[in-house]
Each structure stands twice: as structure tokens, then as C-alpha cells.
Design an enzyme around this catalytic site. Structure first.
Site, short mmCIF file in Angstrom:
data_model
loop_
_atom_site.label_atom_id
_atom_site.label_comp_id
_atom_site.label_asym_id
_atom_site.label_seq_id
_atom_site.Cartn_x
_atom_site.Cartn_y
_atom_site.Cartn_z
N TYR A 74 33.72 -49.36 -33.58
CA TYR A 74 32.83 -49.06 -34.71
C TYR A 74 31.69 -50.07 -34.77
O TYR A 74 30.54 -49.72 -35.02
CB TYR A 74 33.61 -49.08 -36.04
N PHE A 126 2.56 -34.72 -35.70
CA PHE A 126 3.73 -34.08 -35.15
C PHE A 126 4.57 -33.63 -36.34
O PHE A 126 4.61 -34.31 -37.38
CB PHE A 126 4.54 -34.97 -34.20
N THR A 127 5.26 -32.50 -36.18
CA THR A 127 5.92 -31.85 -37.33
C THR A 127 6.84 -32.80 -38.10
O THR A 127 6.68 -32.99 -39.30
CB THR A 127 6.72 -30.64 -36.83
N ASP A 217 4.52 -43.98 -31.59
CA ASP A 217 5.50 -42.92 -31.29
C ASP A 217 5.58 -42.86 -29.77
O ASP A 217 4.71 -42.29 -29.11
CB ASP A 217 5.05 -41.58 -31.89
N LYS A 260 13.67 -37.34 -24.72
CA LYS A 260 12.61 -36.86 -23.81
C LYS A 260 12.55 -37.78 -22.59
O LYS A 260 13.38 -37.68 -21.71
CB LYS A 260 11.27 -36.81 -24.55
N ARG A 384 3.70 -23.15 -31.08
CA ARG A 384 3.11 -24.38 -31.60
C ARG A 384 1.75 -24.01 -32.20
O ARG A 384 0.70 -24.35 -31.71
CB ARG A 384 2.91 -25.43 -30.48
N PHE A 451 9.28 -23.48 -38.92
CA PHE A 451 9.34 -22.85 -37.60
C PHE A 451 10.76 -22.74 -37.06
O PHE A 451 11.08 -21.85 -36.29
CB PHE A 451 8.46 -23.62 -36.61
C1 P71 Z 1 9.98 -31.26 -28.88
C2 P71 Z 1 10.63 -32.13 -29.88
C3 P71 Z 1 11.83 -31.63 -30.62
C4 P71 Z 1 11.32 -30.79 -31.73
C5 P71 Z 1 11.07 -31.37 -32.95
C6 P71 Z 1 10.50 -30.61 -33.96
C7 P71 Z 1 10.17 -29.29 -33.71
C8 P71 Z 1 10.46 -28.71 -32.51
C9 P71 Z 1 11.04 -29.47 -31.52
C10 P71 Z 1 10.38 -34.23 -30.97
C11 P71 Z 1 9.53 -35.33 -31.26
C12 P71 Z 1 8.29 -35.53 -30.55
C13 P71 Z 1 7.46 -36.57 -30.90
C14 P71 Z 1 6.17 -36.78 -30.22
C15 P71 Z 1 9.00 -37.24 -32.60
C16 P71 Z 1 9.87 -36.23 -32.29
C17 P71 Z 1 11.14 -36.09 -33.07
N1 P71 Z 1 10.00 -33.27 -30.15
N2 P71 Z 1 7.82 -37.39 -31.92
O1 P71 Z 1 8.88 -31.60 -28.44
O2 P71 Z 1 7.92 -34.72 -29.55
O3 P71 Z 1 12.22 -36.48 -32.31
O4 P71 Z 1 13.56 -34.38 -32.07
O5 P71 Z 1 14.53 -36.60 -31.54
O6 P71 Z 1 14.09 -35.98 -33.88
O7 P71 Z 1 10.58 -30.24 -28.54
P1 P71 Z 1 13.67 -35.80 -32.46
#
Ligand code: P71
Length: 481
Positions: A74, A126-127, A217, A260, A384, A451
Site C-alpha cells: 500500500y 484539450f477537452t 502538458d 500515450k 474532434r 462526446f
Molecule cells: C486521446 C486522449 C484520451 C481522451 C481524452 C478525452 C477525450 C477523448 C480521448 C488524453 C489527453 C491528451 C492531452 C494532450 C491530457 C489528456 C488526458 N487524450 N492531455 O487523445 O491527449 O489524459 O486520458 O490520461 O486522462 O485520445 P487521460
């Protein structure tokens, strides 16, 4: 003479996972059940999955070996210290807070750094990032260069911050109302576009004058570093790892989705050089994520991440990763398909406004195109555009982004060149038959990040019946069905 290195994969395949093609009739049914939203499809019904490069990469044998070395204590798991060391070594940040994924880190940093009513400039939204800034009471302000919003502009570093826009915001609201500049490497929503080191240095100079910190980021920082190595004057002799470090050194804190660049299925972290922010984050992480030595991650996943970070900055790896994306993009471009240019690093983005000029943005062209591509080929992609952009938090109206895109995102080390060819042929087929693609109307809209779970139905063509009578082509009745 040294021959130019090919982008061929610097690995061979040891384990495979079967994929299965479905019939058109089946896909029609699946799509209907999913409310024409590719997020709501079941993965078993997808042939080639280009929804995202997030958590979908293939791990190496070393990473899988690391999984077996999970220390699931833990508190104080050995794997946490390995992860911390890798982050300090390759990214250079002093303090590390693990989180379950990127948005966990965004939540922490937003809650800690954003006072109600402040403004957060960033190189395109970013969303999840913007939502966490808004939930903390802040307002996101887009300060990316204008060219980033134009799918045809071929400038190389489309992710750059427009210094004048940043200066204007500082003059308008005052530096004390700007808790930080949010600077993303590889700007996702712009089509996977990099920033240059020159731009980052200029942003650093400007913000230091006003003592505004930079939050990085760094979700796809290695891919951005590769573009700098290839295209920014003066960096050809540096390794990708060195450039990654240079970028991080010009920033104060960072949020990372390890899913990623860093080649793992789950995980993220917040990192900072500021001991006060670290102290706050260490307090807050236990409320939302878990103890500060796991933050929602299993020990085994932290080990896989430590190894993944090392692999992600290798020149051979990154050349093959981006090389594959560019191979694919180039094929689409040569077929005359409207894509965002220059081709980015994590996927190829179709310009849905140009692809489907007969649809208005209210008919969700990118959503409709993603649905049509799935229907015709079983390839899953991601909208997107206006659906992702959500609603204006004051007026409640749709945000209408200039870029209305469908993202074909390439997972790392997963698909082959033959897969790229098959996908390209599928997109070409839909393009040849594009005027049969119908718009959509939204029948269900969730409150947050709509979305993900929104549902749609095809809207009727005006004069559809007469058209159908005139043109009885097989594919038309299929797509319109
Ligand atoms: C991608 C994602 C995952 C995603 C997130 C939201 C909507 C659709 C798909 C995540 C990112 C990203 C950047 C630049 C922060 C996050 C959040 N991308 N910054 O591209 O690309 O990270 O998903 O691990 O929470 O499919 P998280």
C-alpha cells in the site's frame, strides 16, 4: 557514406491478438445501438481500432517482465521509486505525484493553482484540461498561433504560442490573474502539431518577466522532440532524449497522461520543481487518487511505466512511430483526401468540413464521417469537432471550432504497414461516395465531456426520396439505409 535510416520497426513481434472483420449488416446494427457514437461501440465489433493512441500501445517484453515485478505494498512500493527515478532522469522534474491518468493530474494542478475567476492561456484547448480549469473556476484562453486553426496552413510548428496574444491577455487582465500558462507539447486538437524550442524559449522569456509559471502538458513530449530534431534548425545533432529534457527544463510543472508517449495502458502523474505546489499536491492526491506513492496506479503499472519512459525517448523507437503515421498520412494525401497538414505525429486528421461540404456544422460532420467510416470498413475513428468542443459555459451555445476533424489515431507498435494500406483504401472508398453521407442530430447530450456518451440519429436529407429514385446505386442505398 551513411545511408538514411529507414523507419522500419526496431522490434519483432512475439505475441499476437486476433482481429476480426464484421459484415456490413452487423456493423449497421452495432452503429445504431451505439447511437452513431464510436465511443459507444464494443471493441469486439471493431476491425482496426484508431479511436485513440491512449493506453492502446503494445508493451515490450521488458515492460511485461516489469509487470511481474509489481510490489503491491500500500505504501512505499519499490516500483514508485523506479518510476520517480525515470521521471527525474528523463524529464528532469524534481517532485512527482502519481495519478490514475492524465486528467487526475489536471484535476490536482487546477485545484491547486487556479483561483476562482482567473484566466489560463493555452496553446489550444484539450477537452479534459479545459474542463478541469473551468471546474476550478478559471477561464481558458486560446493563445495558439492562428495557423493552427487552418487545416491547410503548412507552417511546421503549428503548436506554437502567439506571443502577441499572450501579451494582449496579460495587458487585458493583468499578470496576477494568470496563475500559469498551459503549454502542451504536440497539440492534440490542432492535429498533433508540435511547438518549437525557439517559441518555448520566447514564451519563457515573456512569462518570466511577469513571474508567470509554465505548466507543461507533456502527454506526447517525445513525439514533439522528434519533430524538433527533424525540422528545427540547430537540433539535428541532439538525441530525442536530450531534446525532451531541454523542453522540460524550460517549464515549471507538468501533467502527464502516461498512456500515450510512455507506452503503458494506464497511469499518469503530476510533476513540479516547486516545493510548495508539491506539498499541496501530496495533500490533495490522497483525497482523490490514492496515497502519494501510488496515486491510483498498481505497483506493476508503475514499473511498466518506468521502463516505458526509457523506451519512449529512444531515437529508433520514435522514428518508427512517427514514420508509420507519416507513411499513412502521405498515402491519404496522395489520394487527394483532405487532411490536416503538415501531418502530425500521433495520427492523421481528416478535414470533415472539406470531406463533407454538403453538411452544416450543426449536422456534426466529423461525427457523421466517423460513423460512415466505421459502417463501411469496421475502422473506428474519433470525432474532434463541434461535439468535442462542447458548449460555451456562459451562453450555453455550441462552441463551433474552425477545425471539424476526424482523428485516425495510430496506437504505438500495434498495427502493420498492411493495416495502414487497408485503412487508407477504406477512407478512399468513403471519400469517393461522400455525398451519400448524412448529417446527424443529437438525441442525448450528457452534461460533461459530452462526446463520450452522446447519442445521435441520422437526419433526413432534404429531398432524399427524389434523389434516391434518381440514383439507385447500391452503395448509396447502403450508406443511406
Ligand atoms: C486521446 C486522449 C484520451 C481522451 C481524452 C478525452 C477525450 C477523448 C480521448 C488524453 C489527453 C491528451 C492531452 C494532450 C491530457 C489528456 C488526458 N487524450 N492531455 O487523445 O491527449 O489524459 O486520458 O490520461 O486522462 O485520445 P487521460
Amino acid at each position: 557514406m551513411d545511408r538514411k535510416k529507414p523507419w522500419a520497426e526496431p522490434y519483432k513481434i512475439k505475441m499476437v491478438e486476433p482481429v476480426k472483420m464484421t459484415s456490413w449488416q452487423e456493423r449497421k446494427q452495432f452503429l445504431k445501438e451505439a447511437g452513431y457514437n464510436t465511443f459507444l461501440l464494443r471493441s469486439k465489433d471493431v476491425y482496426i481500432d484508431l479511436l485513440t493512441d491512449s493506453g492502446t500501445s503494445a508493451m515490450s517484453d521488458r515492460q511485461w517482465a516489469g509487470i511481474m515485478m509489481g510490489d503491491e505494498a500500500y505504501a512505499g512500493s519499490e516500483n514508485f521509486y523506479h518510476m520517480e527515478e525515470a521521471i527525474q532522469k528523463f524529464y528532469g522534474y524534481k517532485y512527482v505525484i502519481p495519478t490514475h491518468q492524465g486528467r487526475g493530474a489536471e484535476h490536482l494542478i487546477s485545484q491547486i493553482m487556479i483561483p476562482e475567476g482567473d484566466f489560463i492561456p493555452g496553446n489550444m484547448y484539450f477537452t479534459t484540461t479545459r474542463l478541469h480549469q473551468e471546474l476550478a473556476g478559471g477561464t481558458f484562453v486560446d493563445v495558439i498561433v492562428d495557423e493552427a486553426h487552418d487545416s491547410e496552413s503548412e507552417i511546421r510548428f503549428k503548436g506554437n504560442i502567439d506571443l502577441q496574444k499572450l501579451q494582449d491577455l496579460i495587458d487585458r487582465v493583468g499578470a496576477d490573474r494568470i496563475p500559469y500558462v498551459c503549454m502542451a507539447t504536440t497539440v492534440n486538437m490542432a492535429g498533433g502539431q508540435p511547438i518549437s524550442l525557439k517559441n518555448l524559449r520566447e514564451v519563457r522569456e515573456l512569462t518570466q518577466k511577469y513571474q508567470i509559471p509554465i505548466v507543461h502538458d507533456m502527454t506526447r513530449v517525445a513525439e514533439n522532440a522528434f519533430m524538433i530534431q527533424q525540422f528545427e534548425e540547430g537540433y539535428q545533432e541532439y538525441s530525442c532524449a536530450e531534446i525532451v529534457k531541454m523542453i522540460c527544463d524550460l517549464t515549471d510543472s507538468a501533467t502527464m497522461s502516461s498512456k500515450k508517449d510512455a507506452l503503458v495502458s494506464i497511469g499518469g502523474f503530476m510533476a513540479t520543481n516547486d516545493p510548495v505546489i508539491f506539498e499541496e499536491a501530496r495533500n490533495l492526491v490522497v483525497v482523490y487518487e490514492g496515497l502519494h506513492t501510488y496515486g491510483g496506479m498498481a505497483g506493476r503499472d508503475m514499473e511498466a511505466l518506468a521502463i516505458g519512459i526509457t523506451e519512449s525517448v529512444s531515437d529508433d523507437h520514435i522514428r518508427a512511430r512517427v514514420g508509420q503515421v507519416h507513411y499513412f498520412g502521405q498515402r491519404l494525401k496522395e489520394a487527394g483526401i483532405p487532411i490536416v497538414e503538415p501531418i502530425g505525429t500521433h495520427g492523421v486528421f481528416l478535414d470533415a468540413k472539406k470531406f463533407l461540404p454538403h453538411l452544416t456544422q450543426d449536422q456534426f460532420p466529423a461525427q457523421a464521417l466517423a460513423a460512415a467510416i466505421y459502417l463501411e470498413s469496421g475502422v473506428r475513428t474519433m470525432e474532434r469537432g463541434v461535439v468535442s468542443a462542447g458548449r460555451n459555459k456562459e451562453t450555453g451555445k455550441h462552441n463551433y471550432p474552425r477545425l471539424e476533424l476526424v482523428r485516425l489515431t495510430i496506437p504505438r507498435r500495434v498495427y502493420t504497414q498492411a493495416h495502414m494500406d487497408v485503412i487508407a483504401e477504406s477512407v478512399e472508398y468513403v471519400y469517393a461516395n461522400r455525398d451519400a453521407v448524412r448529417g446527424l442530430e443529437m438525441t442525448y447530450e450528457p452534461k460533461y465531456l459530452r462526446f463520450f456518451q452522446a447519442r445521435f440519429e441520422p437526419c433526413p436529407f432534404v429531398g432524399e426520396k427524389t434523389r434516391m429514385k434518381k440514383k439507385r446505386l447500391n452503395w448509396r442505398s447502403r450508406m443511406l439505409a
